[in-house]
Design a protein around this motif. Structure first.
Motif, PDB file in Angstrom:
ATOM      1  N   ILE A   1      43.230  -1.515   1.150  1.00 51.67           N
ATOM      2  CA  ILE A   1      42.625  -1.873  -0.138  1.00 51.67           C
ATOM      3  C   ILE A   1      43.689  -2.430  -1.087  1.00 51.67           C
TER       4      ILE A   1
ATOM      5  N   LEU B   1      38.328  -4.635   6.347  1.00 49.77           N
ATOM      6  CA  LEU B   1      38.235  -4.016   5.023  1.00 49.77           C
ATOM      7  C   LEU B   1      39.068  -4.795   4.006  1.00 49.77           C
TER       8      LEU B   1
ATOM      9  N   ASP C   1      31.712   2.550  -7.526  1.00 47.32           N
ATOM     10  CA  ASP C   1      31.149   2.330  -6.185  1.00 47.32           C
ATOM     11  C   ASP C   1      30.674   3.647  -5.579  1.00 47.32           C
TER      12      ASP C   1
ATOM     13  N   GLN D   1      37.273  -7.962   3.063  1.00 48.14           N
ATOM     14  CA  GLN D   1      36.110  -7.729   2.206  1.00 48.14           C
ATOM     15  C   GLN D   1      36.542  -7.432   0.781  1.00 48.14           C
ATOM     16  N   VAL D   2      37.605  -6.656   0.632  1.00 47.87           N
ATOM     17  CA  VAL D   2      38.105  -6.342  -0.699  1.00 47.87           C
ATOM     18  C   VAL D   2      38.603  -7.614  -1.384  1.00 47.87           C
TER      19      VAL D   2
ATOM     20  N   LYS E   1      31.404  -6.574  -4.705  1.00 48.23           N
ATOM     21  CA  LYS E   1      30.515  -5.770  -3.864  1.00 48.23           C
ATOM     22  C   LYS E   1      30.965  -4.311  -3.820  1.00 48.23           C
ATOM     23  N   ASN E   2      30.039  -3.448  -3.419  1.00 44.17           N
ATOM     24  CA  ASN E   2      30.349  -2.034  -3.228  1.00 44.17           C
ATOM     25  C   ASN E   2      31.103  -1.871  -1.907  1.00 44.17           C
ATOM     26  N   TRP E   3      32.251  -1.195  -1.964  1.00 39.97           N
ATOM     27  CA  TRP E   3      33.138  -1.117  -0.795  1.00 39.97           C
ATOM     28  C   TRP E   3      32.957   0.156   0.033  1.00 39.97           C
TER      29      TRP E   3
ATOM     30  N   ILE F   1      36.181   1.465  -8.041  1.00 40.47           N
ATOM     31  CA  ILE F   1      35.871   2.259  -6.850  1.00 40.47           C
ATOM     32  C   ILE F   1      35.140   3.542  -7.227  1.00 40.47           C
TER      33      ILE F   1
END
Length: 540
Positions: free
Chosen positions: A529, A496, A203, A499-500, A506-508, A200
């Motif tokens: 997260i 979210l 990111d 996606q995590v 990927k960039n969060w 992170i």
């Protein structure tokens, strides 16, 4: 009243070693140094990153602040700016650092105690009310992963005010390895896994490089490393090793080194050993420049600059005879200036007891102003350059730092050393050694282990919290959660989490920005997260 005869017979210090154990020679001559041709502003920047240094522009006075609510912290920011502080240095409270909301049972007792409670977007609005974000440089002392939420709040505040992100100036600490109590294993890994913390952090760095090019993407906290009790060599080597890892990982993400290296900063300690601390800063500049040029093939000179803010070390400050701390902090501040740093926080004389009062904060700023405007030390660039002692000490420290960097590299890099608990072992050994040095008097502390006055009854005014404030803040957040429209918040948090879970590569940052904009709290975002990476924190 007894007069101690030992003070009348002639005194001498207990040893002639630096705090890192280097032996000071009785005298230094030209034979102790290499021929010097380098000028300030020239590679490898031993003498400073700018050719005119403080003749062109003074360092930034940047006192760390933050307590209770964002509204109250905003008042302290404005006070500091009114007495001559040109930059902001804002610290959240412990629950914010840990990604906890105030109403979380684990947060009770720490809400707003040693920093500002930053939980919802409105807190960011209140914190920087009337502060021009594109004119005042702002440092936010928060580590990854929480840094992702805080930077999202800040970017949304700029958008709300109509300020293009390209014009934002400041720094996000963003280092998951150093912020709490240095790189100590349990403190860093208990609330979030370190590998995801690093992910992170990267990111945030990657996102800010592309969206806010004036923003400093990471501030590697060598200060907190040093405050664990390690010596100057270890402070420097650990911090530089961490910096290398971030550079390498950003390159592996496809970024060109010259696109981001100039936005990497450090936050260094300045301890009480005057010459060693100045030499340490010079050695770190030289090593970082050579690493960036020779290892990472940077071409832009700015990419090779070791830019560091610093804070005068709190370790030498004492609760006994606290006014002595004014002298200690002044000497440390002078060392920072002579070491050529870019920003200084002079630790308050009362910080052995509490957060600094307004009076203490003002004195810290005045200390820097007196050094800048009255002493004359800024009128020539690198005024100690060429000192036989200082140049020899710089070379000696550089050699030892390189040696430790090689040990770290051979063990797999800093992150691997951290996960193997090797770093923890080094810290523990040095803590014991430091304690023994204090107990034996080999490291003298006036008023504590030498010249102790049992009659001393010095009383100073200290900062005090209102007892009822924490309860009010907890109730405020409970009320906020009850009265918002929760349905879109839950939808965004679920998105979210998915996606995590499904896209760890990927960039969060974008989905985190969306979550903040929806009204989600810091703790809710962090827990989403955590669920996405199947990690349970304490209390869950």
């Amino acid at each position: 009243m007894e007069i101690k005869s030992t003070y009348l017979e002639g005194e001498r210090v207990p040893n002639f070693k630096s705090h890192s154990g280097l032996e000071y020679k009785e005298v230094y001559t030209s034979g102790d140094i290499k021929e010097m041709q380098e000028l300030p502003g020239e590679y490898p920047f031993t003498r400073g990153i700018h050719k005119d240094m403080y003749r062109g522009r003074l360092w930034t006075r940047r006192q760390q602040s933050g307590y209770r609510s964002a509204r109250e912290s905003n008042e302290r920011i404005k006070y500091l700016l009114s007495v001559g502080q040109p930059g902001i240095n804002m610290d959240p409270d412990l629950p914010t650092h840990l990604g906890l909301d105030p109403d979380d049972p684990l947060a009770h007792g720490d809400v707003g105690l040693q920093g500002t409670s930053l939980v919802i977007f409105k807190d960011m609005v209140d914190l920087y009310r009337d502060i021009p974000l594109d004119q005042v440089s702002n440092t936010m002392i928060v580590e990854a992963p929480t840094s992702a939420v805080i930077i999202a709040q800040y970017l949304l505040l700029a958008r709300k005010r109509g300020i293009p992100w390209e014009r934002l100036i400041g720094t996000i600490m963003n280092c998951p390895l150093t912020q709490f109590v240095g790189p100590t294993y349990q403190a860093i890994t208990t609330f979030f896994p370190v590998d995801y913390g690093v992910k992170i952090a990267l990111d945030v760095m990657e996102y800010m490089v592309t969206h806010s090019p004036k923003w400093n993407i990471v501030n590697i906290n060598a200060y907190n490393i040093r405050e664990t009790g390690v010596n100057a060599v270890q402070e420097a080597a650990f911090a530089l090793a961490i910096g290398q890892e971030y550079v390498q990982r950003l390159i592996e993400r496809g970024l060109d080194v010259d696109s981001f290296a100039s936005r990497i900063g450090f936050f260094s300690a300045v301890h009480i050993d005057f010459f060693e601390e100045i030499a340490k800063l010079r050695a770190m500049r030289r090593i970082w420049a050579r690493l960036m040029k020779e290892k990472f093939k940077a071409k832009n000179a700015r990419s090779m600059w070791f830019r560091t803010a610093c804070q005068t070390s709190a370790l030498p400050l004492t609760a006994q005879e606290p006014l002595n701390n004014i002298v200690r902090a002044s000497i440390q501040t002078l060392a920072a200036v002579l070491g050529g740093v870019q920003s200084i926080h002079t630790t308050g004389y009362d910080e052995a007891f509490s957060l600094p009062t307004e009076e203490s904060h003002k004195l810290s700023i005045r200390t820097q102003q007196i050094i800048a405007y009255e002493t004359g030390v800024v009128k020539s660039v690198d005024p100690l350059g060429g000192s036989y002692l200082l140049e020899h000490l710089t070379d000696e420290l550089e050699e030892q730092i390189w040696e430790l960097l090689k040990v770290i590299e051979d063990r797999g890099g800093f992150l691997q050393c951290f996960m193997d608990r090797w770093v923890e072992d080094q810290i523990t050994q040095m803590r014991y050694q430091l304690g023994e040095n204090w107990a034996s008097g080999q490291q003298p502390i006036v008023g504590v282990n030498i010249f102790r006055d049992e009659r001393d009854s010095t009383k100073i005014a200290i900062f005090r919290h209102r007892d009822e404030w924490q309860r009010e803040r907890i109730e405020e957040i409970i009320h906020y959660k009850k009265n918002r429209n929760s349905e879109p918040v839950l939808h965004v948090l679920n998105s979210l989490e998915n996606q995590v879970r499904k896209h760890p590569e990927k960039n969060w940052i974008e989905p985190i920005v969306v979550a903040v904009e929806s009204g989600a709290t810091l703790g809710e975002i962090m827990d989403a997260i955590r669920r996405g990476i199947d990690f349970k924190r304490p209390g869950q």
